[in-house]
Design an enzyme around this catalytic site. Structure first.
Site, PDB file in Angstrom:
ATOM      1  N   CYS A  98      14.324  12.794  -4.035  1.00 22.92           N
ATOM      2  CA  CYS A  98      13.988  12.087  -5.269  1.00 22.92           C
ATOM      3  C   CYS A  98      14.036  13.051  -6.447  1.00 22.92           C
ATOM      4  CB  CYS A  98      12.600  11.479  -5.114  1.00 22.92           C
ATOM      5  SG  CYS A  98      11.827  10.942  -6.641  1.00 22.92           S
ATOM      6  N   GLU A  99      14.738  12.677  -7.496  1.00 23.73           N
ATOM      7  CA  GLU A  99      14.858  13.563  -8.643  1.00 23.73           C
ATOM      8  C   GLU A  99      13.584  13.629  -9.481  1.00 23.73           C
ATOM      9  OE1 GLU A  99      16.940  10.809 -12.078  1.00 23.73           O
ATOM     10  OE2 GLU A  99      18.248  11.843 -10.661  1.00 23.73           O
ATOM     11  N   HIS A 100      12.625  12.734  -9.212  1.00 22.89           N
ATOM     12  CA  HIS A 100      11.383  12.728  -9.975  1.00 22.89           C
ATOM     13  C   HIS A 100      10.327  13.656  -9.375  1.00 22.89           C
ATOM     14  CE1 HIS A 100      12.896   8.471 -10.988  1.00 22.89           C
ATOM     15  NE2 HIS A 100      13.264   9.303 -11.937  1.00 22.89           N
ATOM     16  N   HIS A 101      10.281  13.754  -8.037  1.00 21.18           N
ATOM     17  CA  HIS A 101       9.266  14.573  -7.384  1.00 21.18           C
ATOM     18  C   HIS A 101       9.867  15.631  -6.461  1.00 21.18           C
ATOM     19  CE1 HIS A 101       7.364  10.589  -8.199  1.00 21.18           C
ATOM     20  NE2 HIS A 101       6.428  11.371  -8.710  1.00 21.18           N
ATOM     21  N   GLN A 139      17.631   6.201  -5.560  1.00 23.90           N
ATOM     22  CA  GLN A 139      18.378   5.374  -4.606  1.00 23.90           C
ATOM     23  C   GLN A 139      19.357   4.459  -5.327  1.00 23.90           C
ATOM     24  OE1 GLN A 139      16.073   3.633  -1.439  1.00 23.90           O
ATOM     25  NE2 GLN A 139      17.526   1.961  -1.135  1.00 23.90           N
ATOM     26  N   CYS A 169       7.851   9.984  -1.708  1.00 20.09           N
ATOM     27  CA  CYS A 169       7.010   9.969  -2.906  1.00 20.09           C
ATOM     28  C   CYS A 169       6.060   8.770  -2.903  1.00 20.09           C
ATOM     29  CB  CYS A 169       7.864   9.983  -4.173  1.00 20.09           C
ATOM     30  SG  CYS A 169       9.027   8.618  -4.318  1.00 20.09           S
TER      31      CYS A 169
END
Length: 209
Positions: A98-101, A139, A169
């Site tokens: 995940c690019e956020h976490h 995704q 996440c």
């Protein structure tokens, strides 16, 4: 400055242009900083070699930045006995981050297309999935990149991609809902125009399960 200017769009088959890449020594130092920030001692025996191992792991986890989907899909085969129906490879396992976490999401991809100019080796669809999965991702974006790469490379009459994944996440942090699945799909060409073709795609995925 024109505040209405839109950012330049990058072809989904191209890796984004990174900033100047740090040296391995700088990357390992960053890992030691994170270990200390987490509350442990990066100089204790069990953690002395961890920065090297983490950088080695990142080289593998994010190897997709160094690969090109167009090259993987470049070879097609036209001698298929006139076959022009759905080609489906289902249950392709993948793992991404995940690019956020920067925590993993893990799942399966189902990829189908209707041949036009020829077919591509079946293993190539799995390899293209890995090219994009081994990058920082969402995704939704991963789904779009896979299907656009197929469309650009082999020009099918239609393509369909469906991803099913569990996101750490959500499972390991935040709401902590272990076992939740996220499903995304995208259709192009005949699959986008004909609901019956979509139904056939879903039925073929479910067959034998």
């Amino acid at each position: 400055m024109d505040m209405t200017a839109k950012p330049k769009l990058v072809s989904p088959v191209e890796a984004p242009t990174p900033v100047a890449k740090p040296s391995r020594e700088e990357a390992e130092a960053a890992v030691r900083t994170l270990i200390a920030w987490a509350g442990d001692n990066p100089n204790r025996e069990g953690l002395l070699d961890t920065p090297r191992r983490v950088v080695d792991a990142y080289t593998e986890f994010f190897g997709g930045y160094g690969e090109n989907a167009t090259e993987i899909l470049a070879t097609t085969f036209s001698e298929v006995g006139g076959y022009d129906d759905i080609v489906l490879v289902r249950d392709i396992p993948f793992h991404s981050h995940c690019e956020h976490h920067m925590v993993p999401f893990v799942g399966k991809a189902h990829i189908a297309y209707l041949p036009h100019d020829g077919v591509v080796g079946l293993s190539k669809l799995a390899r293209v999935t890995d090219v994009f999965a081994k990058r920082l991702q969402t995704q939704e974006n991963l789904t779009a990149q896979i299907i656009e790469a197929i469309n650009e490379a082999i020009n099918p009459r239609g393509a369909a991609v469906m991803l099913e994944a569990e996101h750490m996440c959500m499972s390991m942090r935040g709401v902590r809902k272990h076992g939740s699945s996220t499903i995304t799909h995208r259709f192009t060409g005949v699959f986008a125009e004909d609901r019956q073709e979509q139904d056939r795609f879903f039925a073929m995925i479910r067959a034998g399960k």
